[in-house]
Design an enzyme around this catalytic site. Structure first.
Site, PDB file in Angstrom:
ATOM      1  N   ASP A  28       0.694  -1.339   0.102  1.00 21.71           N
ATOM      2  CA  ASP A  28       0.022  -0.070  -0.089  1.00 21.71           C
ATOM      3  C   ASP A  28       0.777   1.364   0.044  1.00 21.71           C
ATOM      4  O   ASP A  28       2.116   1.339   0.531  1.00 21.71           O
ATOM      5  CB  ASP A  28      -1.155   0.118   1.293  1.00 21.71           C
ATOM      6  CG  ASP A  28      -2.357   1.002   1.021  1.00 21.71           C
ATOM      7  OD1 ASP A  28      -2.545   1.476  -0.173  1.00 21.71           O
ATOM      8  OD2 ASP A  28      -2.410   1.306   2.081  1.00 21.71           O
ATOM      9  N   HIS A  45       1.952   3.708  -9.247  1.00 22.51           N
ATOM     10  CA  HIS A  45       1.578   2.089  -9.425  1.00 22.51           C
ATOM     11  C   HIS A  45       3.055   1.567 -10.142  1.00 22.51           C
ATOM     12  O   HIS A  45       3.628   0.597  -9.727  1.00 22.51           O
ATOM     13  CB  HIS A  45       0.525   2.127 -10.251  1.00 22.51           C
ATOM     14  CG  HIS A  45      -0.887   2.373  -9.182  1.00 22.51           C
ATOM     15  ND1 HIS A  45      -0.827   1.707  -7.991  1.00 22.51           N
ATOM     16  CD2 HIS A  45      -1.582   3.063  -9.358  1.00 22.51           C
ATOM     17  CE1 HIS A  45      -1.910   2.262  -7.597  1.00 22.51           C
ATOM     18  NE2 HIS A  45      -2.540   3.142  -8.158  1.00 22.51           N
ATOM     19  N   LEU A 134       9.579 -22.693  -4.811  1.00 26.89           N
ATOM     20  CA  LEU A 134       9.233 -21.385  -4.167  1.00 26.89           C
ATOM     21  C   LEU A 134       7.948 -20.965  -4.732  1.00 26.89           C
ATOM     22  O   LEU A 134       7.696 -21.374  -5.870  1.00 26.89           O
ATOM     23  CB  LEU A 134      10.186 -20.470  -4.110  1.00 26.89           C
ATOM     24  CG  LEU A 134      11.782 -20.556  -3.621  1.00 26.89           C
ATOM     25  CD1 LEU A 134      12.465 -19.283  -3.824  1.00 26.89           C
ATOM     26  CD2 LEU A 134      11.689 -20.842  -2.252  1.00 26.89           C
TER      27      LEU A 134
HETATM   28  C1  IPE Z   1      -5.196  -2.681   0.006  1.00 26.84           C
HETATM   29  O1  IPE Z   1      -5.012  -1.183  -0.099  1.00 26.84           O
HETATM   30  C2  IPE Z   1      -5.231  -3.390  -1.173  1.00 26.84           C
HETATM   31  C3  IPE Z   1      -4.173  -3.543  -1.956  1.00 26.84           C
HETATM   32  C4  IPE Z   1      -2.884  -3.198  -1.440  1.00 26.84           C
HETATM   33  C5  IPE Z   1      -4.259  -4.247  -3.236  1.00 26.84           C
HETATM   34  P1  IPE Z   1      -6.027  -0.367  -0.164  1.00 26.84           P
HETATM   35  O2  IPE Z   1      -5.622   1.148  -0.454  1.00 26.84           O
HETATM   36  O3  IPE Z   1      -7.282  -0.884  -1.264  1.00 26.84           O
HETATM   37  O4  IPE Z   1      -6.896  -0.181   1.096  1.00 26.84           O
HETATM   38  P2  IPE Z   1      -7.877   0.622   1.801  1.00 26.84           P
HETATM   39  O5  IPE Z   1      -8.732   1.372   0.814  1.00 26.84           O
HETATM   40  O6  IPE Z   1      -6.836   1.638   2.501  1.00 26.84           O
HETATM   41  O7  IPE Z   1      -8.376   0.009   3.162  1.00 26.84           O
HETATM   42  C1  IPE Z   2      -1.594   0.197  -3.319  1.00 24.30           C
HETATM   43  O1  IPE Z   2      -1.361   1.395  -3.335  1.00 24.30           O
HETATM   44  C2  IPE Z   2      -1.886  -0.383  -4.575  1.00 24.30           C
HETATM   45  C3  IPE Z   2      -3.058  -0.817  -5.046  1.00 24.30           C
HETATM   46  C4  IPE Z   2      -4.308  -0.573  -4.064  1.00 24.30           C
HETATM   47  C5  IPE Z   2      -3.668  -1.143  -6.151  1.00 24.30           C
HETATM   48  P1  IPE Z   2      -2.602   2.681  -3.413  1.00 24.30           P
HETATM   49  O2  IPE Z   2      -2.822   2.818  -4.548  1.00 24.30           O
HETATM   50  O3  IPE Z   2      -3.819   2.192  -2.403  1.00 24.30           O
HETATM   51  O4  IPE Z   2      -1.876   3.809  -2.817  1.00 24.30           O
HETATM   52  P2  IPE Z   2      -2.625   4.959  -1.568  1.00 24.30           P
HETATM   53  O5  IPE Z   2      -2.936   4.148  -0.452  1.00 24.30           O
HETATM   54  O6  IPE Z   2      -3.559   5.688  -2.371  1.00 24.30           O
HETATM   55  O7  IPE Z   2      -1.545   5.914  -1.307  1.00 24.30           O
HETATM   56 MG    MG Z   3      -4.182   2.370  -0.481  1.00 23.57          MG
END
Ligand code: IPE
Ligand code: IPE
Ligand code: MG
Length: 245
Positions: A28, A45, A134
């Site tokens: 995240d 991303h 793995l």
């Molecule tokens: C969790 O992150 C999902 C992934 C890392 C794929 P999110 O950004 O979607 O989670 P929330 O919305 O902050 O809970």
């Molecule tokens: C995690 O990073 C990747 C996915 C959920 C696909 P985020 O896109 O949620 O990044 P933040 O949390 O908005 O910074």
């Molecule tokens: Mg996020």
């Protein structure tokens, strides 16, 4: 599967053993990483995908038997189409790379929603890499509640009227994979966001403010050192306590 002895010692002196078979990462913070740099989220991303490659390679190098990464959740469809398309494009590119010969790549989640081209690529990669020592699970269109509903529907179809825990765990997307010993979440939020709710029953949780694109092997080592400092009791007592009542 038997744990093969791994004689790798991390830079911080920690020796990995059979207590740490499976690490899962909630990757995240990509969007915030980009925002801080004044860049579009899509570039966050892209950087996140590069971090994923590095961390996956590092975990292979140190011989972590099972690694799972949360790449796209069932709830992430709420995001703008442009962002979703960018994430799926990165995944598509990832599927074209050459894989490490030691790693079986598996996808967990409901991949049936994707178009035939992507589905075929996914199954080709799973087939090409199967049976290796793995395992790298990529959680894609994954949600733990959806996973459990899917298990329940399968059990109903099978006509079962009584079930046990292993009936559930063996039908999860993670199948024969042991539960994660350690779950690492980057990005500073202290929650699971619908990730492995069943499998995480006794996982050790590690949270860091580091945003996923900034994740390093040093931070993985730190999380592993933290894991080895924990006392996992699984509801029992510490060894010395139970031996000296
Ligand atoms: C969790 O992150 C999902 C992934 C890392 C794929 P999110 O950004 O979607 O989670 P929330 O919305 O902050 O809970
Ligand atoms: C995690 O990073 C990747 C996915 C959920 C696909 P985020 O896109 O949620 O990044 P933040 O949390 O908005 O910074
Ligand atoms: Mg996020």
């Amino acid at each position: 599967m038997e744990f093969e002895k791994n004689d790798i010692t991390l830079k911080n002196g920690i020796q990995i053993d059979e207590r740490l078979k499976h690490i899962a990462f909630i990757m995240d913070g990509n969007g915030r990483w980009a925002k801080r740099k004044g860049l579009p989220r899509e570039l966050g991303h892209r950087q996140g995908a590069a971090a994923f490659s590095n961390i996956a390679k590092y975990c292979e190098k140190i011989g972590i038997k099972y690694v799972t990464v949360y790449a796209f959740s069932t709830e992430n469809w709420k995001r703008p189409k442009k962002e979703i398309d960018a994430i799926l494009k990165l995944l598509d590119n990832y599927l074209d790379q050459r894989y490490n010969d030691r790693v079986s790549v598996r996808f967990i989640g409901d991949v049936s929603v994707f178009d035939d081209r992507l589905k075929n690529k996914i199954s080709a990669v799973e087939k090409e890499t199967s049976g290796r020592e793995l395992v790298l699970n990529i959680a894609l269109n994954y949600g733990s509640r959806a996973e459990l509903v899917n298990v329940c529907n399968r059990l109903l179809k099978e006509g079962k009227n009584e079930i046990c825990e292993s009936d559930i765990s063996s039908r999860l997307y993670t199948g024969d994979c042991p539960d994660p010993d350690l779950i690492v979440r980057t990005g500073g939020d202290i929650r699971l966001s619908n990730f492995m709710l069943w499998q995480a029953a006794y996982s050790e949780l590690y949270f860091t403010d580091t945003l996923w694109p900034d994740m390093t092997s040093e931070e993985v080592d730190k999380a592993i050192a933290d894991f080895y400092s924990r006392k996992r009791r699984f509801g029992g007592l510490d060894k010395q306590v139970s031996e000296n009542p």
